[in-house]
Write an enzyme that holds these catalytic residues in place. Structure first.
Site, PDB file in Angstrom:
ATOM      1  N   HIS A  67       0.844  -1.205   0.000  1.00 34.32           N
ATOM      2  CA  HIS A  67       0.000   0.000   0.000  1.00 34.32           C
ATOM      3  C   HIS A  67       0.878   1.254   0.000  1.00 34.32           C
ATOM      4  O   HIS A  67       1.290   1.749   1.044  1.00 34.32           O
ATOM      5  CB  HIS A  67      -0.914  -0.033   1.238  1.00 34.32           C
ATOM      6  CG  HIS A  67      -1.962   1.034   1.259  1.00 34.32           C
ATOM      7  ND1 HIS A  67      -3.216   0.824   1.794  1.00 34.32           N
ATOM      8  CD2 HIS A  67      -1.957   2.322   0.833  1.00 34.32           C
ATOM      9  CE1 HIS A  67      -3.922   1.940   1.693  1.00 34.32           C
ATOM     10  NE2 HIS A  67      -3.175   2.861   1.117  1.00 34.32           N
ATOM     11  N   HIS A  69       1.497   5.161  -2.046  1.00 35.08           N
ATOM     12  CA  HIS A  69       1.013   6.155  -3.006  1.00 35.08           C
ATOM     13  C   HIS A  69       2.211   6.773  -3.702  1.00 35.08           C
ATOM     14  O   HIS A  69       2.968   7.524  -3.089  1.00 35.08           O
ATOM     15  CB  HIS A  69       0.203   7.254  -2.307  1.00 35.08           C
ATOM     16  CG  HIS A  69      -1.062   6.747  -1.684  1.00 35.08           C
ATOM     17  ND1 HIS A  69      -2.272   6.764  -2.332  1.00 35.08           N
ATOM     18  CD2 HIS A  69      -1.288   6.165  -0.483  1.00 35.08           C
ATOM     19  CE1 HIS A  69      -3.207   6.233  -1.553  1.00 35.08           C
ATOM     20  NE2 HIS A  69      -2.626   5.854  -0.414  1.00 35.08           N
ATOM     21  N   LEU A  70       2.392   6.393  -4.966  1.00 35.70           N
ATOM     22  CA  LEU A  70       3.334   7.128  -5.813  1.00 35.70           C
ATOM     23  C   LEU A  70       2.432   8.194  -6.425  1.00 35.70           C
ATOM     24  O   LEU A  70       1.237   7.984  -6.541  1.00 35.70           O
ATOM     25  CB  LEU A  70       3.931   6.194  -6.874  1.00 35.70           C
ATOM     26  CG  LEU A  70       4.670   4.971  -6.298  1.00 35.70           C
ATOM     27  CD1 LEU A  70       5.170   4.078  -7.420  1.00 35.70           C
ATOM     28  CD2 LEU A  70       5.817   5.388  -5.401  1.00 35.70           C
ATOM     29  N   ARG A  71       2.919   9.313  -6.766  1.00 38.85           N
ATOM     30  CA  ARG A  71       1.981  10.374  -7.195  1.00 38.85           C
ATOM     31  C   ARG A  71       2.025  10.636  -8.689  1.00 38.85           C
ATOM     32  O   ARG A  71       1.493  11.653  -9.145  1.00 38.85           O
ATOM     33  CB  ARG A  71       2.272  11.649  -6.416  1.00 38.85           C
ATOM     34  CG  ARG A  71       2.144  11.513  -4.903  1.00 38.85           C
ATOM     35  CD  ARG A  71       0.753  11.136  -4.454  1.00 38.85           C
ATOM     36  NE  ARG A  71       0.576  11.362  -3.021  1.00 38.85           N
ATOM     37  CZ  ARG A  71      -0.488  10.980  -2.341  1.00 38.85           C
ATOM     38  NH1 ARG A  71      -1.476  10.343  -2.952  1.00 38.85           N
ATOM     39  NH2 ARG A  71      -0.581  11.217  -1.051  1.00 38.85           N
ATOM     40  N   ASN A 101      -5.051   6.524  -6.907  1.00 33.14           N
ATOM     41  CA  ASN A 101      -5.531   7.914  -6.835  1.00 33.14           C
ATOM     42  C   ASN A 101      -4.515   8.946  -7.341  1.00 33.14           C
ATOM     43  O   ASN A 101      -4.149   9.882  -6.650  1.00 33.14           O
ATOM     44  CB  ASN A 101      -6.023   8.271  -5.428  1.00 33.14           C
ATOM     45  CG  ASN A 101      -4.940   8.180  -4.357  1.00 33.14           C
ATOM     46  OD1 ASN A 101      -3.897   7.561  -4.568  1.00 33.14           O
ATOM     47  ND2 ASN A 101      -5.184   8.781  -3.218  1.00 33.14           N
ATOM     48  N   HIS A 186     -10.959   0.552   1.288  1.00 34.35           N
ATOM     49  CA  HIS A 186     -10.753   1.714   2.168  1.00 34.35           C
ATOM     50  C   HIS A 186     -12.084   1.897   2.890  1.00 34.35           C
ATOM     51  O   HIS A 186     -13.073   2.317   2.289  1.00 34.35           O
ATOM     52  CB  HIS A 186     -10.406   2.945   1.316  1.00 34.35           C
ATOM     53  CG  HIS A 186     -10.397   4.238   2.079  1.00 34.35           C
ATOM     54  ND1 HIS A 186      -9.274   4.999   2.230  1.00 34.35           N
ATOM     55  CD2 HIS A 186     -11.381   4.920   2.735  1.00 34.35           C
ATOM     56  CE1 HIS A 186      -9.546   6.094   2.938  1.00 34.35           C
ATOM     57  NE2 HIS A 186     -10.833   6.060   3.258  1.00 34.35           N
ATOM     58  N   HIS A 239      -5.502  -0.369   5.932  1.00 31.26           N
ATOM     59  CA  HIS A 239      -5.194   0.465   7.103  1.00 31.26           C
ATOM     60  C   HIS A 239      -6.179   0.379   8.270  1.00 31.26           C
ATOM     61  O   HIS A 239      -6.828   1.368   8.622  1.00 31.26           O
ATOM     62  CB  HIS A 239      -4.967   1.930   6.692  1.00 31.26           C
ATOM     63  CG  HIS A 239      -5.919   2.504   5.660  1.00 31.26           C
ATOM     64  ND1 HIS A 239      -7.287   2.444   5.787  1.00 31.26           N
ATOM     65  CD2 HIS A 239      -5.675   3.159   4.498  1.00 31.26           C
ATOM     66  CE1 HIS A 239      -7.831   3.047   4.748  1.00 31.26           C
ATOM     67  NE2 HIS A 239      -6.884   3.478   3.957  1.00 31.26           N
ATOM     68  N   ASP A 312       1.301   2.701   3.750  1.00 30.20           N
ATOM     69  CA  ASP A 312       0.392   3.782   3.343  1.00 30.20           C
ATOM     70  C   ASP A 312       1.182   5.082   3.125  1.00 30.20           C
ATOM     71  O   ASP A 312       0.730   6.172   3.487  1.00 30.20           O
ATOM     72  CB  ASP A 312      -0.766   3.988   4.329  1.00 30.20           C
ATOM     73  CG  ASP A 312      -1.941   4.711   3.662  1.00 30.20           C
ATOM     74  OD1 ASP A 312      -1.835   5.089   2.474  1.00 30.20           O
ATOM     75  OD2 ASP A 312      -2.962   4.911   4.342  1.00 30.20           O
ATOM     76  N   HIS A 316       3.045  14.349   0.566  1.00 31.90           N
ATOM     77  CA  HIS A 316       2.409  15.641   0.276  1.00 31.90           C
ATOM     78  C   HIS A 316       3.467  16.739   0.383  1.00 31.90           C
ATOM     79  O   HIS A 316       4.417  16.617   1.170  1.00 31.90           O
ATOM     80  CB  HIS A 316       1.281  15.939   1.266  1.00 31.90           C
ATOM     81  CG  HIS A 316       0.085  15.057   1.106  1.00 31.90           C
ATOM     82  ND1 HIS A 316      -0.648  14.999  -0.059  1.00 31.90           N
ATOM     83  CD2 HIS A 316      -0.501  14.181   1.959  1.00 31.90           C
ATOM     84  CE1 HIS A 316      -1.641  14.129   0.084  1.00 31.90           C
ATOM     85  NE2 HIS A 316      -1.573  13.604   1.299  1.00 31.90           N
TER      86      HIS A 316
HETATM   87  O1  DOR Z   1      -3.945   9.620   4.833  1.00 33.20           O
HETATM   88  C1  DOR Z   1      -4.237   9.201   3.719  1.00 33.20           C
HETATM   89  N1  DOR Z   1      -3.635   9.652   2.593  1.00 33.20           N
HETATM   90  N2  DOR Z   1      -5.210   8.290   3.617  1.00 33.20           N
HETATM   91  C2  DOR Z   1      -5.708   7.894   2.442  1.00 33.20           C
HETATM   92  O2  DOR Z   1      -6.596   7.072   2.440  1.00 33.20           O
HETATM   93  C3  DOR Z   1      -5.211   8.504   1.192  1.00 33.20           C
HETATM   94  C4  DOR Z   1      -3.848   9.027   1.342  1.00 33.20           C
HETATM   95  C5  DOR Z   1      -3.416   9.918   0.207  1.00 33.20           C
HETATM   96  O3  DOR Z   1      -3.616   9.555  -0.952  1.00 33.20           O
HETATM   97  O4  DOR Z   1      -2.834  10.969   0.495  1.00 33.20           O
HETATM   98 ZN    ZN Z   2      -3.687   4.815   1.172  1.00 34.78          ZN
END
Ligand code: DOR
Ligand code: ZN
Length: 435
Positions: A67, A69-71, A101, A186, A239, A312, A316
């Site tokens: 789990h 997140h690559l952006r 996402n 989720h 999570h 996770d 950001h």
């Molecule tokens: O804290 C989180 N950030 N929870 C999520 O479910 C998504 C993730 C994100 O994509 O930043």
């Molecule tokens: Zn996530």
């Protein structure tokens, strides 16, 4: 060129192995494993072999973060596939599954193929795209699962958002099962979480911040368990953060429902009280819960209710975090701190070292149906070498991740990845040079 890893603690729960020995790697595969392998090599073979001394270190099946997140595409200012892959390798991960996402989101084959192509080009860790459950992550129509599967997705998830429509979630579970694609849920009832920004508790009242009740998560875990039971399909709960959520999963497993679950290091490390600092890096979704929940998550890891630990990793930018708590985006980075935080569970005797490796490699491979997570002969040489006793201080400026949103900056850690090998190639190395 062969690689010989000598004198390591070889810990591979997939074959109940936990002993001191050597691993020989040839043609990207584990070709021999056992004691004193050097003795079986001729002088000319030794010449052609890079030898690393792993005395005092653990060699385990490559860690798999199911789990992340690559952006990329869309939010490259937060993380790219290349920067996220470098962070993964430095954190000891040989494989990562990346959530859908992005922008555009991964709800179609062209995005899936783009991610795979970019990941191959940077050539560090294995990157497995997760496709969206619903088209545009909008929760109204199913995405094109068959096509995305041909493109290379390994699972489905709208992570970041729940699938509120129960009819759509039921159809997703059925359709995904027919394609043997795991569904990662989720779990959040957005009507209950509303405009909340932290766990609903004494501390949310004290801090004057709107709360997210634990039942926002638990009611949806219950729904997804019921749907999986009714349709006789499998569901993986992402999570897990609450005591009640863990209890629902425990009961469902006892009933024989095909449910698996993960939690993230922050849910067994930090609780809602820490938000008194108003550090926006502590804002995550689901939110950091109570001290009692933290203990319950540890119990659920210990008794096997929670199968996996996943970062996770949610990068950001500073501009998205350096604002009032209400306006900050949710998420913290985790690829470069997960192993050290998880090793605390071993120090606290919540898990044994083999159990930890099960949760960070063997079980993620099983849940995602990947032919990985083992040091068996002939297996691809995806290996994580770590020093469980290495002390270090977190300096987020040293991280490979493009984003620096960690609440752990300046923390004292024990345990660090020292070498990450993928397909028999060294992708990260903090060991002394090969002899
Ligand atoms: O804290 C989180 N950030 N929870 C999520 O479910 C998504 C993730 C994100 O994509 O930043
Ligand atoms: Zn996530």
């Amino acid at each position: 060129m062969k690689i010989l890893l000598e004198n390591g603690r070889l810990t591979d729960p997939s074959q109940t192995m936990d002993e001191t020995g050597d691993i020989l790697i040839e043609n990207g595969q584990i070709s021999r494993i056992g004691p004193r392998l050097r003795a079986a090599l001729s002088a000319s073979e030794i010449q052609d072999t890079a030898v690393f001394d792993l005395t005092g270190m653990v060699a385990a099946p490559g860690l798999i973060d199911m789990h992340t997140h690559l952006r990329e595409p869309g939010f490259e200012y937060k993380e790219t596939i290349a920067s996220g892959s470098a962070a993964a390798a430095a954190g000891g991960f040989t494989s990562i599954a990346c959530m859908a996402n992005t922008d555009p989101c991964n709800d179609n084959r062209s995005v899936t193929e783009y991610i795979i192509k970019q990941a191959r080009q940077c050539g560090l860790v294995r990157v497995y795209p997760v496709g969206a459950i619903s088209s545009g992550l909008k929760g109204t129509a199913l995405a094109e699962y068959g096509d995305m599967k041909e493109g290379g997705i390994v699972a489905l998830s709208d992570d970041g958002k729940p699938v509120m429509n129960s009819h759509l979630m039921k159809a997703a579970l059925e359709y995904a099962a027919s394609l043997k694609l795991p569904v990662i849920a989720h779990c959040e009832d957005i009507n209950l979480s509303g405009s909340g920004v932290m766990n609903e508790s004494f501390f949310s009242t004290e801090l004057g911040l709107p709360g997210i009740p634990s039942i926002a998560e638990e009611s949806m875990i219950a729904r997804d368990i019921l749907l999986a039971g009714y349709t006789r399909t499998a569901v993986h709960i992402a999570h897990v953060s609450t005591k009640g959520g863990a209890e629902l999963i425990r009961t469902a497993k006892k009933k024989g429902i095909h449910v698996t679950a993960e939690t993230a290091p922050h849910y067994f490390t930090l609780c809602d009280e820490s938000l008194r600092t108003f550090d926006t890096c502590l804002k995550v979704n689901p939110p950091l819960r109570s001290r009692e929940d933290v203990e319950a998550i540890k119990d659920a890891l210990k008794d096997g209710t929670i199968d996996a630990i996943a970062s996770d990793h949610a990068p950001h930018a500073i501009t998205e975090k350096d604002v009032e708590f209400e306006y900050a985006l949710s998420g913290m980075i985790g690829l470069e701190t997960s192993l050290a935080l998880s090793l605390r569970l071993v120090a606290e005797k919540v898990l044994t070292l083999p159990q930890l490796i099960e949760k960070m490699s063997v079980n993620p491979a099983r849940i995602l149906r990947l032919p990985l997570g083992s040091l068996a002969l002939g297996a691809p040489a995806d290996i994580t070498v770590f020093d469980a006793n290495h002390s270090w201080t977190v300096d987020r400026e040293q991280f490979f991740s493009k984003s620096k949103n960690t609440p752990c900056n300046g923390w004292q850690m024990t345990g660090k990845a020292m070498m990450t090998l993928v397909d028999g190639e060294v992708k990260y190395n903090a060991l002394p040079d090969a002899k």
